[in-house]
Write a protein that holds these residues in place. Structure first.
Motif, PDB file in Angstrom:
ATOM      1  N   ALA A 164       0.824  -1.214   0.000  1.00  0.00           N
ATOM      2  CA  ALA A 164       0.000   0.000   0.000  1.00  0.00           C
ATOM      3  C   ALA A 164       0.856   1.261   0.000  1.00  0.00           C
ATOM      4  O   ALA A 164       0.328   2.366  -0.133  1.00  0.00           O
ATOM      5  N   ASP A 165       2.163   1.126   0.145  1.00  0.00           N
ATOM      6  CA  ASP A 165       3.041   2.304   0.127  1.00  0.00           C
ATOM      7  C   ASP A 165       3.353   2.681  -1.317  1.00  0.00           C
ATOM      8  O   ASP A 165       3.677   1.828  -2.141  1.00  0.00           O
ATOM      9  N   SER A 166       3.255   3.967  -1.621  1.00  0.00           N
ATOM     10  CA  SER A 166       3.480   4.416  -2.995  1.00  0.00           C
ATOM     11  C   SER A 166       3.956   5.861  -2.991  1.00  0.00           C
ATOM     12  O   SER A 166       3.857   6.571  -1.990  1.00  0.00           O
ATOM     13  N   GLY A 167       4.492   6.277  -4.128  1.00  0.00           N
ATOM     14  CA  GLY A 167       4.979   7.637  -4.283  1.00  0.00           C
ATOM     15  C   GLY A 167       5.776   7.767  -5.562  1.00  0.00           C
ATOM     16  O   GLY A 167       5.771   6.877  -6.415  1.00  0.00           O
ATOM     17  N   VAL A 168       6.487   8.884  -5.676  1.00  0.00           N
ATOM     18  CA  VAL A 168       7.325   9.145  -6.838  1.00  0.00           C
ATOM     19  C   VAL A 168       8.776   9.008  -6.401  1.00  0.00           C
ATOM     20  O   VAL A 168       9.191   9.600  -5.408  1.00  0.00           O
TER      21      VAL A 168
ATOM     22  N   PRO B 275       8.290   6.636 -13.513  1.00  0.00           N
ATOM     23  CA  PRO B 275       7.371   7.356 -14.405  1.00  0.00           C
ATOM     24  C   PRO B 275       6.073   7.714 -13.691  1.00  0.00           C
ATOM     25  O   PRO B 275       5.010   7.160 -13.966  1.00  0.00           O
ATOM     26  N   GLY B 276       6.132   8.640 -12.743  1.00  0.00           N
ATOM     27  CA  GLY B 276       4.955   8.986 -11.964  1.00  0.00           C
ATOM     28  C   GLY B 276       4.832   8.107 -10.738  1.00  0.00           C
ATOM     29  O   GLY B 276       5.713   7.294 -10.436  1.00  0.00           O
ATOM     30  N   PRO B 277       3.750   8.255  -9.964  1.00  0.00           N
ATOM     31  CA  PRO B 277       3.581   7.497  -8.721  1.00  0.00           C
ATOM     32  C   PRO B 277       3.570   5.988  -8.966  1.00  0.00           C
ATOM     33  O   PRO B 277       2.967   5.501  -9.921  1.00  0.00           O
ATOM     34  N   ILE B 278       4.242   5.266  -8.099  1.00  0.00           N
ATOM     35  CA  ILE B 278       4.256   3.808  -8.173  1.00  0.00           C
ATOM     36  C   ILE B 278       4.178   3.243  -6.763  1.00  0.00           C
ATOM     37  O   ILE B 278       4.568   3.873  -5.795  1.00  0.00           O
ATOM     38  N   ALA B 279       3.636   2.031  -6.665  1.00  0.00           N
ATOM     39  CA  ALA B 279       3.637   1.301  -5.400  1.00  0.00           C
ATOM     40  C   ALA B 279       4.917   0.485  -5.316  1.00  0.00           C
ATOM     41  O   ALA B 279       5.575   0.215  -6.326  1.00  0.00           O
TER      42      ALA B 279
END
Length: 369
Positions: free
Chosen positions: A138-142, A152-156
């Motif tokens: 559930a952790d994600s970000g750039v 390439p943008g936000p990812i988990a």
């Protein structure tokens, strides 16, 4: 919070939080949860178990969705396993490597309780065409856009396991650590425990499991956490997997002063990947070569072994202490760093220099962390 008698964790990064266990304080086979190292790529998600669900899909006969109570109602399994961040020891690379500058405390041994990943996959019915099992948190970000490998943008955070490892007895989905529910920083409510593998495979805060029919080439598998493999001649990139054979000295610490003629306990821990530790050898730099250390506790697969060697220095001077581990597969801890591991898998021998003096020092010696 640590008690007055506990050492403080070492902050390597405040946001997201990345903290290191002070390895010089090692004393017990199990590392207490409050002292266990924390590795986060993004801020820890604040999940409510009442709303959380585990979804299993992809190349399966029956996609399923489970809540935490359903998982806890399944047959549980508990085993002790050591987990090491793939970047542990990065500070010792010469020249310096990019990344969090872990010393030797991004590693720990704990008792994990949960369910076999295999049993959840059996509930869903894995298709014969399956090759890997993708675990997504559930952790994600750039990822830092200043890096050449920016995302390439936000990812988990997501990593896959080969199907044979996913269904092994050494891979569980854990909801408990050291007989207590997982804490937020350690993956509450559910995380992977992948015995013998570096920590990047131990995905935390798992929400999705996807069975895939082709090798997963996501960011954390193809752009980070990889090494070079030269078995085919020309180097090729392969994802990191098993931990490397390794022993570390906890005490004495770098720069310690010992008293000539007095016995001293050289003490530390050793671990490997899928193989157990068979030997730890110690060299004290006094011209007597490698000598056998004593392994402590019972041998258990995927857990580390504490070890000790009693040494009585006979002459005043400076000494270089070294230790090396040998595992059941015959792998020997290397003397020197390798060039094919990017900034990871720093498992070469790290010497500890001590001074042997004639009289006790008048000041109180402190740990050098």
């Amino acid at each position: 919070m640590p008690t007055p008698h506990q050492p403080s964790l070492i902050v390597r990064q405040k946001s997201p939080q990345n903290i290191e266990f002070p390895f010089a304080s090692l004393s017990d086979w199990l590392i207490p949860t409050e002292l266990f190292f924390v590795r986060n790529h993004f801020p820890s998600p604040d999940l409510d178990a009442r709303d959380w669900r585990l979804r299993v899909g992809g190349a399966v006969e029956r996609p399923i969705e489970l809540d935490l109570d359903s998982i806890k109602a399944m047959r549980s399994t508990t085993f002790t396993a050591v987990v090491e961040c793939a970047g542990n020891g990065r500070v010792y690379y010469v020249p310096p490597k990019e990344g969090l500058q872990w010393q030797n405390g991004a590693v720990g041994n704990a008792a994990w309780t949960g369910v076999l990943l295999r049993e959840i996959l059996e509930m869903a019915g894995v298709k014969r065409t399956a090759r890997e099992v993708l675990l997504a948190g559930a952790d994600s970000g750039v990822v830092d856009t200043n890096k050449k490998t920016a995302s390439p943008g936000p990812i988990a955070f997501a990593r896959s396991l080969p199907l044979e490892k996913a269904i092994a007895d050494s891979t569980i989905l854990a909801y408990s650590m050291n007989e207590e529910p997982l804490t937020r920083d350690h993956g509450y409510p559910l995380r992977a425990v992948v015995g013998g593998w570096f920590g990047m495979a131990w995905v935390k805060w798992i929400t999705h499991i996807t069975v895939v029919e082709q090798p997963f080439l996501g960011y954390w598998q193809a752009r980070d956490y990889f090494r070079w493999e030269r078995s085919l001649g020309e180097p090729r990139l392969v994802p990191l997997a098993e931990m490397e054979v390794k022993a570390q000295i906890a005490r004495p610490v770098q720069g310690a002063h010992l008293i000539v003629g007095q016995p001293y306990r050289i003490f530390g821990a050793a671990w490997s990947g899928e193989a157990v530790i068979r030997q730890v050898q110690v060299c004290t730099g006094d011209g007597r070569g490698w000598r056998e250390g004593r392994l402590l506790e019972t041998e258990r697969p995927f857990a580390w072994r504490l070890w000790e060697y009693m040494w009585t220095p006979e002459e005043v001077g400076r000494y270089i202490l070294r230790c090396r581990a040998i595992d059941g597969a015959g792998c020997v801890q290397p003397d020197l760093q390798r060039s094919d591991c990017e900034s990871y898998a720093a498992n070469w021998i790290v010497p500890v220099e001590v001074s042997v003096v004639a009289e006790p020092q008048t000041y109180e010696e402190e740990f050098v962390i």
